[in-house]
Design a protein around this motif. Sequence first.
Motif, PDB file in Angstrom:
ATOM      1  N   GLY A  35       8.452  -6.945  -0.536  1.00 46.20           N
ATOM      2  CA  GLY A  35       9.250  -7.691  -1.501  1.00 46.20           C
ATOM      3  C   GLY A  35       9.448  -6.937  -2.799  1.00 46.20           C
ATOM      4  N   ASP A  36       8.370  -6.318  -3.306  1.00 49.58           N
ATOM      5  CA  ASP A  36       8.480  -5.557  -4.553  1.00 49.58           C
ATOM      6  C   ASP A  36       9.387  -4.342  -4.391  1.00 49.58           C
ATOM      7  N   ILE A  37       9.306  -3.694  -3.231  1.00 48.76           N
ATOM      8  CA  ILE A  37      10.180  -2.542  -2.979  1.00 48.76           C
ATOM      9  C   ILE A  37      11.636  -2.994  -2.940  1.00 48.76           C
ATOM     10  N   VAL A  77      -0.262  -5.853  -9.961  1.00 50.08           N
ATOM     11  CA  VAL A  77      -1.018  -4.741  -9.383  1.00 50.08           C
ATOM     12  C   VAL A  77      -0.101  -3.662  -8.806  1.00 50.08           C
ATOM     13  N   LEU A  78       0.787  -4.049  -7.900  1.00 51.66           N
ATOM     14  CA  LEU A  78       1.653  -3.058  -7.262  1.00 51.66           C
ATOM     15  C   LEU A  78       2.605  -2.403  -8.252  1.00 51.66           C
ATOM     16  N   PRO A  79       3.255  -3.149  -9.150  1.00 56.56           N
ATOM     17  CA  PRO A  79       4.070  -2.480 -10.167  1.00 56.56           C
ATOM     18  C   PRO A  79       3.257  -1.555 -11.075  1.00 56.56           C
ATOM     19  N   PHE A  80       2.010  -1.935 -11.381  1.00 57.65           N
ATOM     20  CA  PHE A  80       1.148  -1.076 -12.214  1.00 57.65           C
ATOM     21  C   PHE A  80       0.974   0.299 -11.591  1.00 57.65           C
ATOM     22  N   PHE A  81       0.613   0.342 -10.316  1.00 57.11           N
ATOM     23  CA  PHE A  81       0.425   1.641  -9.669  1.00 57.11           C
ATOM     24  C   PHE A  81       1.752   2.377  -9.527  1.00 57.11           C
ATOM     25  N   SER A  82       2.808   1.650  -9.246  1.00 57.82           N
ATOM     26  CA  SER A  82       4.122   2.276  -9.130  1.00 57.82           C
ATOM     27  C   SER A  82       4.526   2.955 -10.433  1.00 57.82           C
ATOM     28  N   ASN A  83       4.170   2.351 -11.553  1.00 64.18           N
ATOM     29  CA  ASN A  83       4.549   2.893 -12.859  1.00 64.18           C
ATOM     30  C   ASN A  83       3.644   4.015 -13.327  1.00 64.18           C
ATOM     31  N   ASN A  84       2.447   4.120 -12.773  1.00 68.63           N
ATOM     32  CA  ASN A  84       1.480   5.076 -13.317  1.00 68.63           C
ATOM     33  C   ASN A  84       1.100   6.223 -12.392  1.00 68.63           C
ATOM     34  N   ARG A  87      -0.733 -12.056  -8.455  1.00 66.39           N
ATOM     35  CA  ARG A  87      -1.052 -10.892  -9.290  1.00 66.39           C
ATOM     36  C   ARG A  87      -0.677  -9.588  -8.591  1.00 66.39           C
ATOM     37  N   PHE A  88      -0.854  -9.543  -7.286  1.00 65.13           N
ATOM     38  CA  PHE A  88      -0.433  -8.341  -6.564  1.00 65.13           C
ATOM     39  C   PHE A  88       1.060  -8.101  -6.734  1.00 65.13           C
ATOM     40  N   VAL A  89       1.839  -9.158  -6.556  1.00 66.69           N
ATOM     41  CA  VAL A  89       3.294  -9.023  -6.651  1.00 66.69           C
ATOM     42  C   VAL A  89       3.725  -8.687  -8.070  1.00 66.69           C
ATOM     43  N   GLN A  90       3.194  -9.399  -9.034  1.00 67.49           N
ATOM     44  CA  GLN A  90       3.682  -9.297 -10.402  1.00 67.49           C
ATOM     45  C   GLN A  90       3.052  -8.174 -11.211  1.00 67.49           C
TER      46      GLN A  90
END
Length: 360
Positions: free
Chosen positions: A97-99, A340-347, A335-338
């Motif tokens: 979903g995030d992708i 955790v996953l965006p955090f790693f994607s950004n960093n 939290r994973f959707v909003q």
Amino acid sequence: MKSIWRLGFCAVLALSLGSPLVAQAKKGAVEHIKVHGKSLEGNLEGDSPDRDVFIYLPPSYAGSGNQRYPVVYLLHGYGLTGERWMTFGNLAAASDGDIADGTMKEMILVNPDAFTKYNGSMYSASATTGDWETFIAEDLVAYIDSHYRTIPDRMSRGLGGHSMGGYGTIRIGMKRPDVFSSLYIMSGCCLISNAGAAPANRGTAAAPAAPAAPAAGARGQAGQGRGNGFANAGSAQAAAWASNPNNPPNYFDLPVKDGVPQPLIVAKYAANSPLVMIDQYVTNLKKYRAIMGDVGTQDTLAASNRQLDQIMTDFGIKHTFETYDGDHTNHVKDRFVQKVLPFFSNNLSFTAAKKIKGRK
């Protein structure tokens, strides 16, 4: 008018038939493999050194040729397994979903199974449980880098986890900035262990009067701390933090014996508390590109997680910390959707520093 009508009809038809004209969320794949942990060989609990590992491969992986991907290692909580962690956190669907939404770039997610004789390894190093620190940071990372198209560089590796997995994240993260560059600590447990007293919440170490046998049917329970799922936590912690090869059949010491606290064992518990350890690893933690933590305001672990935030602030360790309206488990998927996953994607870095030879 006829042309307009035809265009409208075609659009409706495309929607009803799922035409390629309409964007569809692509799905990644989940693989179940076994990874041998040399660091876990000979553990006195008798747990298998061959560990189940569940891997999420992003939608483009199968057909992307030589493309390589960053990797996030996600550690499950006490009483869960790698498989239940995938479903408890809804990780594959959350990633897809995030992708599709553009809030996450394509990454590989690795979920090792740390369910042991007493329902959890604590991601620690002991003769009784085996060296889980080295298994995660070396054995597992080496296997994934050699069998999948990863970017084998610390700047492209993240480590995160929830509850016991949050404990493992800060514990391993403090020691291994050479392996990982970003950390996400979700509601970390066991940040301070008062082993000589009855636990006020899951942030402290239980001190059972006698070793508890593994709870029947406890394997893979999603509700940490519910039913029998948390009954063996004291034994799991003793095995991880107070190993004793000369004390069969359990091969660990308890912090309380015959109602009397044992100072040496109590000290061992304290020595394995991240809030006690952190000042020894300030230099290491300052090497991270990004660190984030969160906890629910109704979580019994909220106070100790806020204290971790404050200690990092006091030592000048760059990080982000958030609280949210929730308890220990009810917003893990959100939290994973909003976050955790965006955090790693950004960093994490999505570019290999140099040409990589290896598995295609």
